[in-house]
Design an enzyme around this catalytic site. Sequence first.
Site, short mmCIF file in Angstrom:
data_model
loop_
_atom_site.label_atom_id
_atom_site.label_comp_id
_atom_site.label_asym_id
_atom_site.label_seq_id
_atom_site.Cartn_x
_atom_site.Cartn_y
_atom_site.Cartn_z
N TYR A 54 0.84 -1.19 0.00
CA TYR A 54 0.00 0.00 0.00
C TYR A 54 0.88 1.25 0.00
CZ TYR A 54 -3.86 -3.13 1.37
OH TYR A 54 -4.79 -4.13 1.43
N SER A 152 -5.15 -13.97 1.23
CA SER A 152 -6.10 -13.04 0.64
C SER A 152 -6.42 -13.46 -0.79
CB SER A 152 -5.53 -11.61 0.64
OG SER A 152 -6.42 -10.70 0.03
N ARG A 228 -14.14 8.94 -4.35
CA ARG A 228 -13.19 7.93 -4.84
C ARG A 228 -13.30 7.77 -6.36
NH1 ARG A 228 -11.98 2.98 -1.15
NH2 ARG A 228 -10.94 4.73 -0.16
N ASN A 295 -19.04 4.23 10.22
CA ASN A 295 -18.92 2.83 9.84
C ASN A 295 -18.88 1.92 11.05
OD1 ASN A 295 -18.89 3.11 7.01
ND2 ASN A 295 -16.71 3.62 7.02
#
Length: 334
Positions: A54, A152, A228, A295
């Site tokens: 990332y 993942s 986004r 959230n």
Amino acid sequence: MEFRYLGNSGFKISEIIYGNWLTHGSQVENDIATQSVRAALDAGITTFDTADAYANTAAEEVLGDALAGERRASLEIFTKVYWPTGPKGHNDVGLSRKHILESIDGSLGRLRTDYVDLYQAHRYDSETPLEETMQAFADVVRAGKALYIGVSEWNADQLRAGHALAKDLGIQLISNQPQYSLLWRVIEKDVVPTSVELGISQIVWSPVAQGVLTGKYQPGAQVPAGSRAADEKGGANAIKDFMRDDVLTAVQRLAPIAGELGITMAQLAVAWVLQNPNVAGAIVGASRPEQVASNAAASGIVLSADVLARIDEAVGDVSVTDPALTLSPARRPA
């Protein structure tokens, strides 16, 4: 905040997980990232997910700085290895022994910790023997640099093979981190039943479908500035598959359901993935601190069978369900 066991282990995590893909070190400034981490802690979130890839390692560093001073034993810190990092040379990628053992040390330094709670294979590496990969992970665990192992986006066959090797090596493969949301349900047919059998939990990413399930994108309308979908540094590409009018129209049909429940559409989306008993946690990101608290409020929401049926009807056939779409790259990225 509610907590759930991760896989067939005694290890608990917060069911809302703070993740920093596409944000820390790239989309948002470091001070906002730190404020968002503080907001997560204030909301009762104790589990934090990142990856060395990332922002090409910058996200780990930002998270490590933001968590500095916190009691380490009160946190669950996850990171991953596979994608190219650093100068992205021929051995700076994949799940070879060399890359895993070098990458864990780099991650620990950036995260400012002696160990991670969960070290994850960010994808399946078709160019490295699985035995080599799992032996390297076992050595990481035995060295005390990771407590548990996860993966993942592995398919059912890959999970089964990895779990068997982990068991032979005396380590615990307890989690898989797939994409999962109302709009992306490819794990339900094969991955989830296999995981239930093996004692593997799902830690799901993109439960709000990169923001599409918030309802802020209207069919036929210009995307909001600063969203986004308007971000050309990576966000727009990540969200493009959901930006179709038929999908956006279906999402708008969820608004009345959320309204009747007195929750936001984002909270409805996060609560929906948490209704799956094989899901241990939902990863949420944030570009500003107030999003984190909102959230986190999805924790503990229970959706009735009637509500779940209405949600299925509202979304209809725009949900992607093909299990063949659980994919890792056929070759390592250059």
